[in-house]
Design a protein around this motif. Structure first.
Motif, PDB file in Angstrom:
ATOM      1  N   LYS A   2     -10.532   6.769   8.924  1.00  0.00           N
ATOM      2  CA  LYS A   2      -8.667   7.285   9.695  1.00  0.00           C
ATOM      3  C   LYS A   2      -9.093   8.498  10.834  1.00  0.00           C
ATOM      4  O   LYS A   2      -9.323   8.671  11.886  1.00  0.00           O
ATOM      5  CB  LYS A   2      -8.106   8.120   8.971  1.00  0.00           C
ATOM      6  N   ALA A 212     -17.057   0.133   3.969  1.00  0.00           N
ATOM      7  CA  ALA A 212     -16.112  -0.794   3.997  1.00  0.00           C
ATOM      8  C   ALA A 212     -15.395  -2.293   3.900  1.00  0.00           C
ATOM      9  O   ALA A 212     -16.912  -2.606   4.709  1.00  0.00           O
ATOM     10  CB  ALA A 212     -15.311   0.161   4.985  1.00  0.00           C
ATOM     11  N   ASP A 213     -14.744  -2.658   3.853  1.00  0.00           N
ATOM     12  CA  ASP A 213     -14.158  -4.098   4.435  1.00  0.00           C
ATOM     13  C   ASP A 213     -14.645  -4.267   6.009  1.00  0.00           C
ATOM     14  O   ASP A 213     -13.981  -3.358   5.925  1.00  0.00           O
ATOM     15  CB  ASP A 213     -13.419  -4.271   3.671  1.00  0.00           C
ATOM     16  N   GLU A 214     -15.205  -5.240   6.110  1.00  0.00           N
ATOM     17  CA  GLU A 214     -15.457  -4.879   7.908  1.00  0.00           C
ATOM     18  C   GLU A 214     -13.661  -5.356   7.838  1.00  0.00           C
ATOM     19  O   GLU A 214     -13.936  -5.100   9.610  1.00  0.00           O
ATOM     20  CB  GLU A 214     -16.686  -6.929   7.816  1.00  0.00           C
ATOM     21  N   ASP A 215     -13.409  -6.492   7.648  1.00  0.00           N
ATOM     22  CA  ASP A 215     -11.332  -6.340   8.176  1.00  0.00           C
ATOM     23  C   ASP A 215     -11.121  -5.342   8.391  1.00  0.00           C
ATOM     24  O   ASP A 215      -9.930  -5.213   8.942  1.00  0.00           O
ATOM     25  CB  ASP A 215     -11.057  -7.899   7.335  1.00  0.00           C
ATOM     26  N   ASP A 216     -11.153  -4.097   6.823  1.00  0.00           N
ATOM     27  CA  ASP A 216      -9.970  -2.918   6.664  1.00  0.00           C
ATOM     28  C   ASP A 216     -10.660  -2.296   8.254  1.00  0.00           C
ATOM     29  O   ASP A 216      -9.865  -1.789   8.547  1.00  0.00           O
ATOM     30  CB  ASP A 216     -10.414  -2.257   5.818  1.00  0.00           C
ATOM     31  N   PHE A 219      -9.329  -3.602  11.252  1.00  0.00           N
ATOM     32  CA  PHE A 219      -7.479  -2.930  11.315  1.00  0.00           C
ATOM     33  C   PHE A 219      -7.694  -1.717  11.408  1.00  0.00           C
ATOM     34  O   PHE A 219      -6.780  -1.371  12.347  1.00  0.00           O
ATOM     35  CB  PHE A 219      -7.239  -3.130  10.021  1.00  0.00           C
ATOM     36  N   THR A 220      -8.767  -0.729  11.552  1.00  0.00           N
ATOM     37  CA  THR A 220      -9.088   0.426  12.259  1.00  0.00           C
ATOM     38  C   THR A 220      -9.319   0.780  12.742  1.00  0.00           C
ATOM     39  O   THR A 220      -8.485   2.079  13.513  1.00  0.00           O
ATOM     40  CB  THR A 220      -9.944   1.118  10.707  1.00  0.00           C
ATOM     41  N   GLU A 223      -6.154  -0.206  14.931  1.00  0.00           N
ATOM     42  CA  GLU A 223      -4.774   1.332  15.071  1.00  0.00           C
ATOM     43  C   GLU A 223      -5.095   2.223  15.642  1.00  0.00           C
ATOM     44  O   GLU A 223      -4.367   2.570  16.681  1.00  0.00           O
ATOM     45  CB  GLU A 223      -4.535   0.709  13.851  1.00  0.00           C
ATOM     46  N   GLU A 229       0.540  -0.089  13.674  1.00  0.00           N
ATOM     47  CA  GLU A 229      -0.337  -0.622  12.926  1.00  0.00           C
ATOM     48  C   GLU A 229      -0.713  -2.113  12.283  1.00  0.00           C
ATOM     49  O   GLU A 229       0.707  -2.959  13.276  1.00  0.00           O
ATOM     50  CB  GLU A 229       0.373  -0.374  10.861  1.00  0.00           C
ATOM     51  N   PRO A 232      -0.525  -7.836   8.224  1.00  0.00           N
ATOM     52  CA  PRO A 232      -2.167  -8.497   7.872  1.00  0.00           C
ATOM     53  C   PRO A 232      -1.414 -10.336   8.794  1.00  0.00           C
ATOM     54  O   PRO A 232      -1.952 -10.952   9.520  1.00  0.00           O
ATOM     55  CB  PRO A 232      -1.083  -9.490   6.837  1.00  0.00           C
TER      56      PRO A 232
END
Length: 240
Positions: A2, A212-216, A219-220, A223, A229, A232
């Motif tokens: 974050k 980290a997961d690429e999709d996570d 999203f970060t 955001e 936020e 999904p």
């Protein structure tokens, strides 16, 4: 994650839209190199003025086709199709769906009618791209491939920040990025697809380094850009 998000997000979007601030033209620069640097400056000035038409006129035909494919993905792409695309494609689809098609102010029909010039203007208006970000980016050495005066000749410019021009140790991930340009109809134009490939590599490496997961990570970043936020459901087609 974050804490790093806002800084990364503000770096990724300007890089994707090729927002290099013009570097001083070195002595002994060829005519082709000087023309490429002039394209940087013209693009920068167009963005500073909020002139999407002028900015869009400085990208090549391949970029226009890429935008149309991306636009279709945003509106019609299934979750399975989108998730199979590159990091940059997924990032842009999520960002566009979350901010543009999903903000309650822009219908799918309106987004479908938006040209690249309109998207550039909108990105400036909502703060995806700002003057500070434009001012931070610069270019290093330029290599001309082929005869710079001939149609289809290309140029490769090292992506830099202003600070890293003075101190290369500050380049960070920028030293892995390149801007590529093509001579089209007698003018130098930005070739977006080459930058997509470069940024894909940088972001995949970053995700791996962070564990980290690429999709996570996507999203970060989104955001951080929007302050809202990402749910999904963003993976679902907007044309439903």
């Amino acid at each position: 994650m974050k804490l790093a998000g806002p800084r990364l997000a503000r770096a990724v979007l300007p890089a994707l839209l090729c927002l290099p601030a013009a570097a001083q033209t070195p002595a002994g620069t060829s005519d082709a190199e000087a023309a490429v640097r002039a394209t940087f400056e013209a693009y920068r000035q167009a963005l500073m003025a909020g002139d999407g038409e002028a900015a869009a006129s400085l990208v090549d035909r391949e970029t226009g086709e890429y935008y149309r494919q991306l636009q279709r993905l945003v509106l019609e792409g299934s979750e399975e199709e989108v998730r199979q695309r590159s990091f940059v494609d997924r990032f842009l689809v999520v960002a566009f769906r979350h901010q543009f098609a999903g903000d309650g102010e822009l219908s799918g029909e309106e987004f479908a009618a938006m040209e690249l010039a309109d998207v550039i203007v909108r990105a400036m208006e909502i703060g995806w791209i700002n003057s500070a970000a434009i001012e931070q980016l610069a270019v290093g050495p330029i290599r001309i491939e082929g005869n710079g005066r001939i149609e289809g000749s290309e140029a490769v410019a090292a992506a830099r920040t202003r600070a890293s021009l003075e101190d290369p140790s500050l380049a960070g991930g920028m030293d892995e990025l390149e801007y590529r340009f093509v001579n089209e109809d007698g003018r130098w134009k930005f070739r977006f697809s080459a930058l997509v490939s470069s940024i894909d590599g940088v972001m995949r490496n970053l995700a791996a380094q962070l564990g980290a997961d690429e999709d996570d990570l996507i999203f970060t970043l989104v955001e951080s850009l929007t302050g809202v936020e990402v749910l999904p459901e963003v993976w679902e087609s907007q044309d439903r």
